[in-house]
Design a protein around this motif. Structure first.
Motif, PDB file in Angstrom:
ATOM      1  N   VAL A   1      11.569  16.953  -3.643  1.00 37.92           N
ATOM      2  CA  VAL A   1      11.385  17.632  -2.351  1.00 37.92           C
ATOM      3  C   VAL A   1      10.153  17.084  -1.638  1.00 37.92           C
ATOM      4  CG1 VAL A   1      10.909  19.849  -1.234  1.00 37.92           C
ATOM      5  CG2 VAL A   1      12.520  19.731  -3.142  1.00 37.92           C
ATOM      6  N   VAL A   2       9.073  16.924  -2.419  1.00 38.31           N
ATOM      7  CA  VAL A   2       7.829  16.406  -1.831  1.00 38.31           C
ATOM      8  C   VAL A   2       8.052  15.010  -1.248  1.00 38.31           C
ATOM      9  CG1 VAL A   2       5.482  15.655  -2.348  1.00 38.31           C
ATOM     10  CG2 VAL A   2       6.342  17.789  -3.312  1.00 38.31           C
ATOM     11  N   LYS A   3       8.792  14.159  -1.981  1.00 33.53           N
ATOM     12  CA  LYS A   3       9.033  12.794  -1.487  1.00 33.53           C
ATOM     13  C   LYS A   3       9.869  12.815  -0.208  1.00 33.53           C
ATOM     14  CE  LYS A   3       8.606  10.635  -6.011  1.00 33.53           C
ATOM     15  NZ  LYS A   3       9.322  10.071  -7.178  1.00 33.53           N
ATOM     16  N   GLY A   4      10.853  13.712  -0.165  1.00 37.45           N
ATOM     17  CA  GLY A   4      11.646  13.832   1.061  1.00 37.45           C
ATOM     18  C   GLY A   4      10.795  14.244   2.243  1.00 37.45           C
ATOM     19  N   VAL A   5       9.906  15.203   2.011  1.00 39.48           N
ATOM     20  CA  VAL A   5       9.001  15.652   3.079  1.00 39.48           C
ATOM     21  C   VAL A   5       8.094  14.500   3.516  1.00 39.48           C
ATOM     22  CG1 VAL A   5       7.081  17.202   3.618  1.00 39.48           C
ATOM     23  CG2 VAL A   5       9.060  18.058   2.361  1.00 39.48           C
ATOM     24  N   ILE A   6       7.649  13.699   2.542  1.00 34.80           N
ATOM     25  CA  ILE A   6       6.770  12.567   2.864  1.00 34.80           C
ATOM     26  C   ILE A   6       7.477  11.582   3.793  1.00 34.80           C
ATOM     27  CG2 ILE A   6       5.686  10.498   1.886  1.00 34.80           C
ATOM     28  CD1 ILE A   6       4.996  12.254  -0.552  1.00 34.80           C
ATOM     29  N   ILE A   7       8.772  11.314   3.526  1.00 37.18           N
ATOM     30  CA  ILE A   7       9.522  10.390   4.395  1.00 37.18           C
ATOM     31  C   ILE A   7       9.570  10.931   5.821  1.00 37.18           C
ATOM     32  CG2 ILE A   7      11.791   9.401   4.849  1.00 37.18           C
ATOM     33  CD1 ILE A   7      12.260   9.269   1.878  1.00 37.18           C
TER      34      ILE A   7
ATOM     35  N   ILE B   1       0.845  -1.204   0.000  1.00 37.66           N
ATOM     36  CA  ILE B   1       0.000   0.000   0.000  1.00 37.66           C
ATOM     37  C   ILE B   1       0.879   1.253   0.000  1.00 37.66           C
ATOM     38  CG2 ILE B   1      -1.712   1.311   1.308  1.00 37.66           C
ATOM     39  CD1 ILE B   1      -2.804  -1.334   2.354  1.00 37.66           C
ATOM     40  N   GLY B   2       1.994   1.191   0.728  1.00 35.34           N
ATOM     41  CA  GLY B   2       2.936   2.321   0.730  1.00 35.34           C
ATOM     42  C   GLY B   2       3.457   2.608  -0.669  1.00 35.34           C
ATOM     43  N   ALA B   3       3.767   1.535  -1.422  1.00 27.27           N
ATOM     44  CA  ALA B   3       4.222   1.712  -2.812  1.00 27.27           C
ATOM     45  C   ALA B   3       3.111   2.321  -3.666  1.00 27.27           C
ATOM     46  CB  ALA B   3       4.668   0.372  -3.383  1.00 27.27           C
ATOM     47  N   LEU B   4       1.876   1.888  -3.432  1.00 32.25           N
ATOM     48  CA  LEU B   4       0.741   2.461  -4.168  1.00 32.25           C
ATOM     49  C   LEU B   4       0.566   3.944  -3.849  1.00 32.25           C
ATOM     50  CD1 LEU B   4      -1.898  -0.412  -3.907  1.00 32.25           C
ATOM     51  CD2 LEU B   4      -1.038   0.596  -6.019  1.00 32.25           C
ATOM     52  N   ILE B   5       0.717   4.292  -2.560  1.00 30.65           N
ATOM     53  CA  ILE B   5       0.594   5.701  -2.169  1.00 30.65           C
ATOM     54  C   ILE B   5       1.638   6.552  -2.888  1.00 30.65           C
ATOM     55  CG2 ILE B   5       0.909   7.306  -0.240  1.00 30.65           C
ATOM     56  CD1 ILE B   5      -0.368   5.209   1.583  1.00 30.65           C
ATOM     57  N   LEU B   6       2.885   6.069  -2.900  1.00 26.59           N
ATOM     58  CA  LEU B   6       3.949   6.817  -3.590  1.00 26.59           C
ATOM     59  C   LEU B   6       3.661   6.945  -5.074  1.00 26.59           C
ATOM     60  CD1 LEU B   6       6.756   7.980  -2.587  1.00 26.59           C
ATOM     61  CD2 LEU B   6       5.479   6.661  -0.913  1.00 26.59           C
ATOM     62  N   SER B   7       3.145   5.867  -5.676  1.00 34.54           N
ATOM     63  CA  SER B   7       2.836   5.895  -7.115  1.00 34.54           C
ATOM     64  C   SER B   7       1.709   6.878  -7.404  1.00 34.54           C
ATOM     65  CB  SER B   7       2.444   4.494  -7.597  1.00 34.54           C
ATOM     66  OG  SER B   7       3.503   3.590  -7.414  1.00 34.54           O
ATOM     67  N   VAL B   8       0.697   6.903  -6.536  1.00 35.61           N
ATOM     68  CA  VAL B   8      -0.418   7.841  -6.721  1.00 35.61           C
ATOM     69  C   VAL B   8       0.074   9.277  -6.577  1.00 35.61           C
ATOM     70  CG1 VAL B   8      -2.570   8.675  -5.695  1.00 35.61           C
ATOM     71  CG2 VAL B   8      -2.219   6.222  -6.031  1.00 35.61           C
ATOM     72  N   ILE B   9       0.931   9.520  -5.589  1.00 33.55           N
ATOM     73  CA  ILE B   9       1.468  10.874  -5.391  1.00 33.55           C
ATOM     74  C   ILE B   9       2.254  11.320  -6.628  1.00 33.55           C
ATOM     75  CG2 ILE B   9       3.145  12.215  -4.059  1.00 33.55           C
ATOM     76  CD1 ILE B   9       2.282  10.602  -1.598  1.00 33.55           C
ATOM     77  N   SER B  10       3.112  10.428  -7.139  1.00 36.27           N
ATOM     78  CA  SER B  10       3.891  10.767  -8.342  1.00 36.27           C
ATOM     79  C   SER B  10       2.970  11.022  -9.518  1.00 36.27           C
ATOM     80  CB  SER B  10       4.861   9.624  -8.673  1.00 36.27           C
ATOM     81  OG  SER B  10       5.813   9.459  -7.654  1.00 36.27           O
ATOM     82  N   ASN B  11       1.947  10.184  -9.652  1.00 41.18           N
ATOM     83  CA  ASN B  11       1.004  10.332 -10.761  1.00 41.18           C
ATOM     84  C   ASN B  11       0.273  11.670 -10.697  1.00 41.18           C
ATOM     85  OD1 ASN B  11      -2.133   9.734 -11.571  1.00 41.18           O
ATOM     86  ND2 ASN B  11      -0.665   8.868 -13.030  1.00 41.18           N
TER      87      ASN B  11
END
Length: 333
Positions: free
Chosen positions: A308-314, A284-294
């Motif tokens: 930057v957004v991905k770093g903030v997400i971590i 589900i975490g991988a799906l969340i990241l894929s949806v965010i990128s999409n």
């Protein structure tokens, strides 16, 4: 009067117990709840999100990330880390591209899987038997693998002229991308290893308390070695899948992919200190990241901003996980 007081006390106790159970249920399913909220937000942000074509794109993009994240989960469960995942995907894709004209498709796929597994084993030997810190060992392997991919490819993308190979990455089966079935197969295997084998239980035990596991007579080195081999094998599968989509073996494939994979595992609720994490939540975490990128692509957000957004997400995921643990402990006490 006494009976009324007793009934009131029992009712208050029952309500408190119910609230505690509901709170714990919500906290345990926080990753799934976050995913549902993410879907709702995505649909609100852009009307191009909720289409079949877009969902098919998300699923195709999610496959390599999901496979690598599932392998990486076992490494993180031991308290380790694997920074070489993107570089392994690159050298596997180049190895397969160069091997297909020489040996044919099936032997080339076997060579690709072997390359990823051997590099994973190398990381495992460094970490488990030479006691090199996982961060340093996999950083070195990352550099070696990326450099090796650039050397054997001479820094050039290697185009793959094999119809069966290239068609697999863009084809569909029963309305779903064919590559998605590979991810589902990897998920089932990971779920089995995690929940139904001694290997999975000991991997969690090592991450929870390595010293106690050693005192129990368990040869910890074997299992640490095993998780890196598993991660390397998962990277090999992901590298092959990524190449089927593009038809190219690229030495610069998956640059920075380790950040996405670590983010997916962390967003899935796994602890970077080891001992805690679940297979389904990682997916589900991988799906969340894929949806965010999409969604960021649909909103035309530049690539640098996406990093930057991905770093903030971590950071947010780690902070929220810490808060969740405190709440869980408070409900138990």
């Amino acid at each position: 009067m006494t009976n009324l007081t007793s009934q009131s006390s029992a009712s208050a106790e029952f309500e408190g117990w119910s609230r505690t159970r509901i709170t714990r249920l919500l906290l345990n399913q926080s990753t799934l709840i976050a995913f549902i909220v993410m879907l709702l937000v995505a649909m609100a942000l852009t009307d191009r999100f909720f289409t079949y074509q877009n969902f098919a794109n998300i699923m195709r993009q999610c496959v390599p990330l999901g496979i690598v994240s599932l392998g990486l989960l076992f490494v993180i469960l031991t308290g380790g880390i694997d920074l070489s995942v993107g570089s392994l995907m690159a050298i596997v894709s180049v190895g397969v591209a160069l091997s297909i004209p020489l040996y044919g498709l099936v032997p080339a796929l076997a060579i690709g899987l072997m390359i990823g597994t051997v590099f994973g084993a190398f990381s495992g030997i460094l970490v488990a038997y030479f006691r090199v810190a996982p961060f340093i060992a996999t950083l070195a392997v990352m550099t070696i693998a990326r450099g090796g991919a650039l050397i054997v490819s001479k820094g050039q993308p290697q185009f793959i002229n094999d119809y069966t190979f290239n068609d697999f990455g863009v084809s569909s089966l029963f309305g779903l991308p064919s590559t998605l079935y590979v991810l589902l197969a990897c998920f089932i295997v990971a779920l089995f290893l995690y929940g139904k084998t001694v290997f999975g239980r000991l991997v969690i035990s090592i991450g929870s308390n390595e010293i106690a596991t050693r005192f129990a007579g368990i040869r910890v080195e074997r299992y640490k070695f095993g998780v890196y081999v598993l991660s390397g094998f998962a990277c090999a599968i992901a590298g092959i899948i990524a190449s089927t989509r593009t038809g190219v073996g690229s030495p610069i494939l998956a640059l920075g992919f380790e950040l996405d994979a670590i983010a997916a595992v962390v967003v899935g609720g796994a602890s970077l200190s080891g001992g805690r994490g679940r297979v389904l939540d990682t997916l589900i975490g991988a799906l969340i990241l894929s949806v965010i990128s999409n969604v960021m692509n649909l909103l035309n957000i530049p690539g640098y901003n996406q990093q930057v957004v991905k770093g903030v997400i971590i950071i947010l995921a780690v902070l929220l996980e810490s808060l969740k643990l405190r709440l869980l402990y408070s409900t138990r006490s």
